[in-house]
Design an enzyme around this catalytic site. Sequence first.
Site, PDB file in Angstrom:
ATOM      1  N   VAL A 137      -6.756 -13.055  13.377  1.00  0.00           N
ATOM      2  CA  VAL A 137      -7.088 -14.478  13.488  1.00  0.00           C
ATOM      3  C   VAL A 137      -6.821 -14.997  14.898  1.00  0.00           C
ATOM      4  O   VAL A 137      -7.632 -15.731  15.477  1.00  0.00           O
ATOM      5  CB  VAL A 137      -6.248 -15.295  12.470  1.00  0.00           C
ATOM      6  CG1 VAL A 137      -6.454 -16.794  12.660  1.00  0.00           C
ATOM      7  CG2 VAL A 137      -6.590 -14.877  11.047  1.00  0.00           C
ATOM      8  N   HIS A 164      -6.437  -2.869  16.273  1.00  0.00           N
ATOM      9  CA  HIS A 164      -7.235  -1.862  16.985  1.00  0.00           C
ATOM     10  C   HIS A 164      -6.543  -0.496  17.038  1.00  0.00           C
ATOM     11  O   HIS A 164      -6.947   0.388  17.795  1.00  0.00           O
ATOM     12  CB  HIS A 164      -7.602  -2.291  18.412  1.00  0.00           C
ATOM     13  CG  HIS A 164      -8.159  -3.667  18.528  1.00  0.00           C
ATOM     14  ND1 HIS A 164      -8.935  -4.232  17.548  1.00  0.00           N
ATOM     15  CD2 HIS A 164      -8.045  -4.602  19.510  1.00  0.00           C
ATOM     16  CE1 HIS A 164      -9.274  -5.462  17.914  1.00  0.00           C
ATOM     17  NE2 HIS A 164      -8.736  -5.707  19.091  1.00  0.00           N
ATOM     18  N   ASP A 198      -0.547  -7.487   6.409  1.00  0.00           N
ATOM     19  CA  ASP A 198      -0.560  -6.422   7.416  1.00  0.00           C
ATOM     20  C   ASP A 198      -1.667  -5.433   7.062  1.00  0.00           C
ATOM     21  O   ASP A 198      -1.642  -4.814   5.993  1.00  0.00           O
ATOM     22  CB  ASP A 198       0.820  -5.734   7.411  1.00  0.00           C
ATOM     23  CG  ASP A 198       0.949  -4.671   8.482  1.00  0.00           C
ATOM     24  OD1 ASP A 198      -0.086  -4.185   8.995  1.00  0.00           O
ATOM     25  OD2 ASP A 198       2.095  -4.315   8.795  1.00  0.00           O
ATOM     26  N   GLU A 205     -14.590  -3.431  14.744  1.00  0.00           N
ATOM     27  CA  GLU A 205     -14.735  -3.769  16.168  1.00  0.00           C
ATOM     28  C   GLU A 205     -13.743  -2.971  17.039  1.00  0.00           C
ATOM     29  O   GLU A 205     -12.823  -2.348  16.536  1.00  0.00           O
ATOM     30  CB  GLU A 205     -14.503  -5.274  16.372  1.00  0.00           C
ATOM     31  CG  GLU A 205     -15.562  -6.124  15.680  1.00  0.00           C
ATOM     32  CD  GLU A 205     -15.430  -7.605  15.997  1.00  0.00           C
ATOM     33  OE1 GLU A 205     -14.366  -8.046  16.463  1.00  0.00           O
ATOM     34  OE2 GLU A 205     -16.421  -8.338  15.751  1.00  0.00           O
TER      35      GLU A 205
HETATM   36  C1  LIG Z   1      -8.039  -9.529  18.991  1.00  0.00           C
HETATM   37  S1  LIG Z   1      -7.018 -10.652  18.125  1.00  0.00           S
HETATM   38  C2  LIG Z   1      -8.150 -11.428  17.001  1.00  0.00           C
HETATM   39  C3  LIG Z   1      -9.131 -12.305  17.703  1.00  0.00           C
HETATM   40  C4  LIG Z   1     -10.000 -13.150  16.802  1.00  0.00           C
HETATM   41  N1  LIG Z   1     -10.637 -12.362  15.759  1.00  0.00           N
HETATM   42  C5  LIG Z   1     -11.071 -13.824  17.631  1.00  0.00           C
HETATM   43  O1  LIG Z   1     -12.121 -13.188  17.871  1.00  0.00           O
HETATM   44  O2  LIG Z   1     -10.867 -14.942  18.043  1.00  0.00           O
HETATM   45  C6  LIG Z   1      -6.112  -9.564  17.114  1.00  0.00           C
HETATM   46  C7  LIG Z   1      -5.215 -10.199  16.081  1.00  0.00           C
HETATM   47  O3  LIG Z   1      -4.803  -9.171  15.187  1.00  0.00           O
HETATM   48  C8  LIG Z   1      -3.499  -9.432  14.754  1.00  0.00           C
HETATM   49  N2  LIG Z   1      -2.875  -8.209  14.268  1.00  0.00           N
HETATM   50  C9  LIG Z   1      -2.211  -7.261  14.974  1.00  0.00           C
HETATM   51  N3  LIG Z   1      -1.746  -6.299  14.165  1.00  0.00           N
HETATM   52  C10 LIG Z   1      -2.141  -6.633  12.909  1.00  0.00           C
HETATM   53  C11 LIG Z   1      -1.942  -6.030  11.618  1.00  0.00           C
HETATM   54  N4  LIG Z   1      -1.252  -4.888  11.486  1.00  0.00           N
HETATM   55  N5  LIG Z   1      -2.484  -6.645  10.541  1.00  0.00           N
HETATM   56  C12 LIG Z   1      -3.170  -7.822  10.676  1.00  0.00           C
HETATM   57  N6  LIG Z   1      -3.373  -8.439  11.865  1.00  0.00           N
HETATM   58  C13 LIG Z   1      -2.862  -7.855  12.963  1.00  0.00           C
HETATM   59  C14 LIG Z   1      -2.821 -10.018  15.989  1.00  0.00           C
HETATM   60  O4  LIG Z   1      -1.681 -10.774  15.617  1.00  0.00           O
HETATM   61  C15 LIG Z   1      -3.934 -10.843  16.613  1.00  0.00           C
HETATM   62  O5  LIG Z   1      -3.862 -12.190  16.210  1.00  0.00           O
END
Ligand SMILES: C[S@@+](CC[C@H](N)C(=O)[O-])C[C@H]1O[C@@H](n2cnc3c(N)ncnc32)[C@H](O)[C@@H]1O
Length: 213
Positions: free
Chosen positions: A54, A121, A95, A146
């Site tokens: 998010v 990622h 998560d 992505e």
């Molecule tokens: C690239 S950002 C998302 C950007 C958003 N989708 C946008 O385009 O505006 C990645 C997000 O993934 C979250 N994240 C990291 N590890 C995660 C996990 N294990 N499970 C869920 N979310 C996670 C991070 O906290 C971060 O907010």
Amino acid sequence: MSLLNELGKKYRTDKSTDGKRPGDAGRGHDYLRMYERFLEADRHRITSVLEIGVQRGASLYTWQDYFPNARIHGIDIAESALRVTGDRITIRLVDQSDAAALEQFAKEFGPFDVVIEDGSHIWDHQITSLQVLLKHVKPSGKYIVEDLQTSYSEQWRGNADQSAIQYLLQCVEKVLAGSHLKRAKEDRFMAELNDLVDSVMAFRHAAVFFRRP
Ligand SMILES: C[S@@+](CC[C@H](N)C(=O)[O-])C[C@H]1O[C@@H](n2cnc3c(N)ncnc32)[C@H](O)[C@@H]1O
């Protein structure tokens, strides 16, 4: 002009063409122009979208405007994600590396017309999320992975023994070969893949799995 790309620019998500330079460089991933090719026809019929990742909500606000009849679900591990609000936006702390938690979330809030995976990622997180959530995508729905370029950097390995791209290429081979491919050993997701999916699309940094009608 692409409406989805213009909305992406408005909300400043890096999925738009903004900042994208010719070739491979620049901030913009340029996903939205591609997504519009397979999302536009159903834009008004789509009622449920899930995005993993998010952050500040840029892409969730984009989806909220683009899909006027959809509830937009977002999951993240950062509590700051809960600050993202909107009439049709729901955020939960889940998560994506926790298969049981993802399954529970999807049982409660799914099925989804579109899933966009833009979370950590990390290779095994990308693979686990696909394995758990693809079956929670509706018939004819789409699952998008992505930032697959992270498959070329060890810093994103996590606990994986293969990269997300290596795993996805096995999926693509399975779709291409159908029942002609006999592997000595494959996981349950791979064994059931052709029952769920009838095509896969690949482009720069991302791939889309198309659920069978
Ligand atoms: C690239 S950002 C998302 C950007 C958003 N989708 C946008 O385009 O505006 C990645 C997000 O993934 C979250 N994240 C990291 N590890 C995660 C996990 N294990 N499970 C869920 N979310 C996670 C991070 O906290 C971060 O907010």
